[in-house]
Design a protein around this motif. Sequence first.
Motif, PDB file in Angstrom:
ATOM      1  N   SER A 157       0.842  -1.177   0.000  1.00  0.00           N
ATOM      2  CA  SER A 157       0.000   0.000   0.000  1.00  0.00           C
ATOM      3  C   SER A 157       0.888   1.241   0.000  1.00  0.00           C
ATOM      4  O   SER A 157       2.090   1.150   0.255  1.00  0.00           O
ATOM      5  CB  SER A 157      -0.898   0.015   1.231  1.00  0.00           C
ATOM      6  OG  SER A 157      -0.132   0.242   2.402  1.00  0.00           O
ATOM      7  N   ALA A 158       0.283   2.368  -0.258  1.00  0.00           N
ATOM      8  CA  ALA A 158       1.028   3.628  -0.215  1.00  0.00           C
ATOM      9  C   ALA A 158       1.605   3.858   1.178  1.00  0.00           C
ATOM     10  O   ALA A 158       2.706   4.388   1.319  1.00  0.00           O
ATOM     11  CB  ALA A 158       0.114   4.786  -0.621  1.00  0.00           C
ATOM     12  N   VAL A 159       0.865   3.434   2.207  1.00  0.00           N
ATOM     13  CA  VAL A 159       1.342   3.609   3.579  1.00  0.00           C
ATOM     14  C   VAL A 159       2.584   2.749   3.813  1.00  0.00           C
ATOM     15  O   VAL A 159       3.599   3.231   4.321  1.00  0.00           O
ATOM     16  CB  VAL A 159       0.241   3.264   4.601  1.00  0.00           C
ATOM     17  CG1 VAL A 159       0.786   3.308   6.019  1.00  0.00           C
ATOM     18  CG2 VAL A 159      -0.949   4.203   4.450  1.00  0.00           C
ATOM     19  N   ARG A 193       8.404   1.989   4.443  1.00  0.00           N
ATOM     20  CA  ARG A 193       9.649   1.375   3.948  1.00  0.00           C
ATOM     21  C   ARG A 193      10.642   2.433   3.468  1.00  0.00           C
ATOM     22  O   ARG A 193      11.830   2.369   3.776  1.00  0.00           O
ATOM     23  CB  ARG A 193       9.335   0.389   2.828  1.00  0.00           C
ATOM     24  CG  ARG A 193       8.732  -0.899   3.336  1.00  0.00           C
ATOM     25  CD  ARG A 193       8.514  -1.911   2.217  1.00  0.00           C
ATOM     26  NE  ARG A 193       8.144  -3.197   2.787  1.00  0.00           N
ATOM     27  CZ  ARG A 193       7.107  -3.923   2.390  1.00  0.00           C
ATOM     28  NH1 ARG A 193       6.334  -3.504   1.399  1.00  0.00           N
ATOM     29  NH2 ARG A 193       6.836  -5.068   2.966  1.00  0.00           N
ATOM     30  N   ARG A 194      10.159   3.398   2.719  1.00  0.00           N
ATOM     31  CA  ARG A 194      11.031   4.452   2.177  1.00  0.00           C
ATOM     32  C   ARG A 194      11.690   5.243   3.309  1.00  0.00           C
ATOM     33  O   ARG A 194      12.894   5.523   3.270  1.00  0.00           O
ATOM     34  CB  ARG A 194      10.189   5.376   1.281  1.00  0.00           C
ATOM     35  CG  ARG A 194      10.945   6.447   0.561  1.00  0.00           C
ATOM     36  CD  ARG A 194      10.107   7.202  -0.473  1.00  0.00           C
ATOM     37  NE  ARG A 194       8.846   7.730   0.051  1.00  0.00           N
ATOM     38  CZ  ARG A 194       7.632   7.204  -0.178  1.00  0.00           C
ATOM     39  NH1 ARG A 194       7.502   6.117  -0.923  1.00  0.00           N
ATOM     40  NH2 ARG A 194       6.547   7.753   0.327  1.00  0.00           N
ATOM     41  N   GLY A 226      16.805  -3.804   4.527  1.00  0.00           N
ATOM     42  CA  GLY A 226      16.174  -4.000   3.225  1.00  0.00           C
ATOM     43  C   GLY A 226      14.670  -3.852   3.335  1.00  0.00           C
ATOM     44  O   GLY A 226      14.087  -4.180   4.370  1.00  0.00           O
ATOM     45  N   PRO A 227      14.013  -3.366   2.283  1.00  0.00           N
ATOM     46  CA  PRO A 227      12.555  -3.229   2.314  1.00  0.00           C
ATOM     47  C   PRO A 227      11.847  -4.537   2.670  1.00  0.00           C
ATOM     48  O   PRO A 227      10.810  -4.525   3.333  1.00  0.00           O
ATOM     49  CB  PRO A 227      12.200  -2.781   0.893  1.00  0.00           C
ATOM     50  CG  PRO A 227      13.439  -2.123   0.385  1.00  0.00           C
ATOM     51  CD  PRO A 227      14.584  -2.863   1.041  1.00  0.00           C
ATOM     52  N   ALA A 228      12.419  -5.667   2.291  1.00  0.00           N
ATOM     53  CA  ALA A 228      11.806  -6.965   2.594  1.00  0.00           C
ATOM     54  C   ALA A 228      11.835  -7.281   4.089  1.00  0.00           C
ATOM     55  O   ALA A 228      11.072  -8.125   4.562  1.00  0.00           O
ATOM     56  CB  ALA A 228      12.507  -8.071   1.817  1.00  0.00           C
ATOM     57  N   ASP A 229      12.713  -6.588   4.849  1.00  0.00           N
ATOM     58  CA  ASP A 229      12.788  -6.796   6.299  1.00  0.00           C
ATOM     59  C   ASP A 229      11.665  -6.061   7.033  1.00  0.00           C
ATOM     60  O   ASP A 229      11.410  -6.328   8.202  1.00  0.00           O
ATOM     61  CB  ASP A 229      14.124  -6.290   6.849  1.00  0.00           C
ATOM     62  CG  ASP A 229      15.300  -7.075   6.310  1.00  0.00           C
ATOM     63  OD1 ASP A 229      15.151  -8.299   6.119  1.00  0.00           O
ATOM     64  OD2 ASP A 229      16.362  -6.469   6.067  1.00  0.00           O
ATOM     65  N   ILE A 230      11.025  -5.128   6.348  1.00  0.00           N
ATOM     66  CA  ILE A 230       9.999  -4.289   6.968  1.00  0.00           C
ATOM     67  C   ILE A 230       8.654  -4.956   6.723  1.00  0.00           C
ATOM     68  O   ILE A 230       8.015  -4.755   5.691  1.00  0.00           O
ATOM     69  CB  ILE A 230      10.076  -2.852   6.400  1.00  0.00           C
ATOM     70  CG1 ILE A 230      11.496  -2.298   6.611  1.00  0.00           C
ATOM     71  CG2 ILE A 230       9.009  -1.967   7.043  1.00  0.00           C
ATOM     72  CD1 ILE A 230      11.799  -1.042   5.833  1.00  0.00           C
ATOM     73  N   VAL A 250       6.324   9.994   7.531  1.00  0.00           N
ATOM     74  CA  VAL A 250       5.216   9.282   6.877  1.00  0.00           C
ATOM     75  C   VAL A 250       3.957  10.148   6.919  1.00  0.00           C
ATOM     76  O   VAL A 250       3.239  10.246   5.923  1.00  0.00           O
ATOM     77  CB  VAL A 250       4.987   7.892   7.506  1.00  0.00           C
ATOM     78  CG1 VAL A 250       3.711   7.258   6.962  1.00  0.00           C
ATOM     79  CG2 VAL A 250       6.185   6.978   7.236  1.00  0.00           C
ATOM     80  N   MET A 251       3.712  10.808   8.048  1.00  0.00           N
ATOM     81  CA  MET A 251       2.554  11.720   8.113  1.00  0.00           C
ATOM     82  C   MET A 251       2.681  12.808   7.051  1.00  0.00           C
ATOM     83  O   MET A 251       1.705  13.132   6.371  1.00  0.00           O
ATOM     84  CB  MET A 251       2.412  12.337   9.510  1.00  0.00           C
ATOM     85  CG  MET A 251       1.788  11.409  10.511  1.00  0.00           C
ATOM     86  SD  MET A 251       1.222  12.226  12.034  1.00  0.00           S
ATOM     87  CE  MET A 251       2.747  12.427  12.927  1.00  0.00           C
ATOM     88  N   ASP A 252       3.882  13.368   6.908  1.00  0.00           N
ATOM     89  CA  ASP A 252       4.109  14.394   5.881  1.00  0.00           C
ATOM     90  C   ASP A 252       3.879  13.828   4.486  1.00  0.00           C
ATOM     91  O   ASP A 252       3.214  14.452   3.658  1.00  0.00           O
ATOM     92  CB  ASP A 252       5.535  14.957   5.975  1.00  0.00           C
ATOM     93  CG  ASP A 252       5.744  15.854   7.184  1.00  0.00           C
ATOM     94  OD1 ASP A 252       4.744  16.267   7.811  1.00  0.00           O
ATOM     95  OD2 ASP A 252       6.915  16.122   7.504  1.00  0.00           O
TER      96      ASP A 252
END
Length: 81
Positions: A6-8, A13-14, A24-28, A51-53
């Motif tokens: 999802s966008a969230v 992750r970003r 790594g993103p896969a760890d999240i 993330v809120m921003d």
Amino acid sequence: MQHTDSAVMDAIRRNVTAILPEIGPADIVPDRTLADLGLNSVDRGEVVTNVMDDLNVIIPITEFYQAMPIGELVALFEKHR
């Protein structure tokens, strides 16, 4: 319901990987917490704020708690979108 695509989740992750590039993103994943990933309290606050921003939402800090799994964090952001 815990979303992983999802966008969230993308925003989480970003922002986590921007602070700790060795993750790594896969760890999240939904069942881990930001602390599990090695983020200290300042890092966690930065991730949540960023993330809120990114999502253009405001969530009262009282809705967050220390050991919130990422899946619950995603659900909280989704609820406020």
